[in-house]
Design a protein around this motif. Sequence first.
Motif, short mmCIF file in Angstrom:
data_model
loop_
_atom_site.label_atom_id
_atom_site.label_comp_id
_atom_site.label_asym_id
_atom_site.label_seq_id
_atom_site.Cartn_x
_atom_site.Cartn_y
_atom_site.Cartn_z
N TRP A 3 0.84 -1.20 0.00
CA TRP A 3 0.00 0.00 0.00
C TRP A 3 0.88 1.24 0.00
O TRP A 3 2.09 1.18 0.22
CB TRP A 3 -0.94 0.00 1.21
N LEU A 7 -2.21 6.90 3.16
CA LEU A 7 -3.28 6.06 2.61
C LEU A 7 -4.59 6.82 2.73
O LEU A 7 -5.25 6.80 3.76
CB LEU A 7 -3.33 4.74 3.39
N ASP A 126 -8.97 3.21 0.95
CA ASP A 126 -7.96 3.51 1.98
C ASP A 126 -8.28 2.79 3.29
O ASP A 126 -7.42 2.68 4.16
CB ASP A 126 -7.84 5.02 2.22
N LEU A 170 -3.83 0.21 -3.16
CA LEU A 170 -3.47 -1.11 -2.65
C LEU A 170 -3.06 -2.02 -3.79
O LEU A 170 -3.58 -1.90 -4.90
CB LEU A 170 -4.66 -1.74 -1.91
#
Length: 251
Positions: A3, A7, A126, A170
């Motif tokens: 990731w 985020l 996220d 992701l």
Amino acid sequence: MQWWEPLEMPDYFYEQGLFAGYEKLHSPPDTKLGSNHRAFFKNFPGPWSGKLLDVGCGNGKFLMVAKGYGFEVWGVDMDIKSVEIARSVVGESVKAMSLEHFVDFVRERGVSFDVVTFFEVLEHQDKPLVFLERIKSILKPGGYISGSVPNRDRWLTYDSEWDYPPHHLLRFSKQSLENLLSTAGFGNIQVKSLDFSFKLKEWFFYVKKSYLNVPIIPNAIKYFLSVPLSFAFVLKLKGRGPYLYFQASKA
């Protein structure tokens, strides 16, 4: 799972249509399905009825086909222009709102779903566990989820702004996707790597881009060399297709 930090999913990119690549979703859909959608109709165990919700439904192409199979179809997307097209295809059950607001909307009306699909949506999140909890909250007991994500371990990759923030946050492998679905409380989990596309134009492009990206070599020679290279790497494709398809059920 891989990731990016920070985020954070910027909702306004979708609400305001700031991703130029989504323009193709602002016109009526054709009936030609992508490999991710075809995987659903090939692998879903049935029954082919009840309420189906497609999260991130775009212009309604998948919903249009699912309706033909016998589902009562619903859709939700934050791209208002896409939703307008989808409504013209499958009706007013397609809503322009976030999943969070949609969950409140259907709960107030006592609506729940037999199937919830989300193709190429999970990699944008996220808070993937929160996303899956919201999905599960409107899914009937024994109901199914299904969808797809880009395969982090796909064989042929190339740099593209589409695989970086603010678009993709992701990157999933088969194992990390299985772990996420299990952690979210789903059962009967199946994750499959979809086959690599053998369309010659696409195949040669990837090989040329990945292995022959040398400016001094003329394009004609690159295409000529890409043919034997393509066959040389066929054996490396097993389990390393471009997408991971998944399905699971709610306990």
